[in-house]
Design a protein around this motif. Structure first.
Motif: not given
Length: 210
Positions: A85-96
């Motif tokens: 999940i790439v969240d450009p607003v909170n500037r985070s990339l989360t992988t599972y």
């Protein structure tokens, strides 16, 4: 019993570059155990996040002591699902990630969060967590220990692979931030529309025929 692992690291690169390199990790000389990768699903959610699901196939070499216990015909490849999940607003990339086969022998679930650092400029913070379990009666503890050792080894390879992808990106044109790219495209579209409107409003000279 489930064995838990957690560590953190600072990547001295901007978050935009890390996200770009994440999609270009394979192939690389440090992750030869990764055989294939395929995107099976991708969408932009209603809250403007990019969700992707990939299927990876990796080699799954057993430890020498386990080769005398488990059947010789057991598959040496493991299939892994990776959700990101790439969240450009909170500037985070989360992988599972988790394995689809050999789950009785060993199940490994991993979560990684690449977060743009607020305190340190041009730095991306990485937090990695993993849960390792085994359903083999009487051998679950050594299997979990082996899984943890392999996870740590693959983690080093993964970081080297990411650094390799980042070094390749540095040889290209600098990456523009996601928001800036969208803004530039919007402004260019507005300028093009103004030019078309001006051309349409300008008085047309009558055509002359010789």
């Amino acid at each position: 019993m489930v064995k838990y692992f957690c560590n953190s690291a600072d990547i001295r690169t901007t978050w935009d570059h890390v996200v770009s390199a994440f999609w270009q990790r394979y192939p690389n000389p440090f992750s030869t155990h990764v055989l294939t990768e395929d995107v099976v699903y991708r969408e932009v959610t209603a809250d403007h996040r990019l969700f992707s699901r990939r299927l990876l196939m990796k080699t799954n070499r057993l430890p020498r002591w386990a080769e005398h216990i488990f059947p010789s015909g057991i598959s040496r490849s493991v299939y892994i699902i990776e959700d990101s999940i790439v969240d450009p607003v909170n500037r985070s990339l989360t992988t599972y990630t988790w394995n689809l086969n050999h789950t009785t022998l060993m199940s490994v679930e991993e979560r990684c969060v690449f977060q743009d650092s607020v305190e340190q400029p041009a730095t991306t913070q990485l937090k990695r967590e993993a849960w390792i379990s085994s359903g083999v009666y009487g051998f679950s503890r050594p299997i979990q220990e082996f899984g943890l050792a392999r996870l740590k080894s693959n983690q080093v390879k993964a970081m080297k692979g990411l650094e390799y992808a980042l070094s390749n990106l540095q040889g290209e044109a600098p990456q523009r931030p996601l928001r800036d790219s969208v803004k530039d495209a919007s402004e260019k579209a507005k300028e093009a529309a103004k030019s078309l409107a001006s051309a349409a409003a300008a008085p047309q000279k009558p055509q002359q025929y010789i």
